[in-house]
Design a protein around this motif. Sequence first.
Motif, short mmCIF file in Angstrom:
data_model
loop_
_atom_site.label_atom_id
_atom_site.label_comp_id
_atom_site.label_asym_id
_atom_site.label_seq_id
_atom_site.Cartn_x
_atom_site.Cartn_y
_atom_site.Cartn_z
N ALA A 20 -31.25 -15.44 70.99
CA ALA A 20 -30.10 -14.18 70.97
C ALA A 20 -28.95 -15.31 71.87
N GLN A 21 -29.14 -15.19 72.87
CA GLN A 21 -28.22 -16.55 73.04
C GLN A 21 -27.33 -17.35 72.14
N VAL A 22 -28.27 -18.19 71.92
CA VAL A 22 -27.80 -18.91 70.58
C VAL A 22 -27.61 -18.43 69.37
N ASP A 23 -27.82 -17.68 68.72
CA ASP A 23 -27.97 -17.08 67.25
C ASP A 23 -26.21 -16.75 67.61
N GLY A 29 -19.32 -19.16 65.55
CA GLY A 29 -18.49 -20.95 65.44
C GLY A 29 -19.23 -21.59 65.64
N GLY A 30 -20.04 -21.86 67.00
CA GLY A 30 -20.57 -22.64 67.64
C GLY A 30 -21.74 -23.97 67.00
N LYS A 31 -21.36 -25.12 67.30
CA LYS A 31 -22.39 -25.97 66.34
C LYS A 31 -23.51 -26.78 67.71
N ILE A 32 -24.39 -26.98 67.49
CA ILE A 32 -25.44 -27.86 68.18
C ILE A 32 -25.40 -29.49 67.67
N THR A 33 -25.42 -29.89 68.83
CA THR A 33 -25.09 -31.43 68.54
C THR A 33 -26.48 -32.03 69.10
#
Length: 55
Positions: A20-23, A29-33
């Motif tokens: 849920a936190q990742v979603d 607008g966050g991105k995962i690198t």
Amino acid sequence: MPRKKVKASDVAETHQSIEAQVDEYLKSGGKITHVPRGVSGRPSMGKDQAMLTKK
């Protein structure tokens, strides 16, 4: 000190909470690198310290 036993329901709840936190992060607008294995997020202490994997 003995390790605390973790219940399956606790594991599932933790998994759901992280998901849920990742979603929420991605929707805002966050991105995962992707960080390659062995690369540290710590500031470098010198060029030999950048990679933490064994040679």
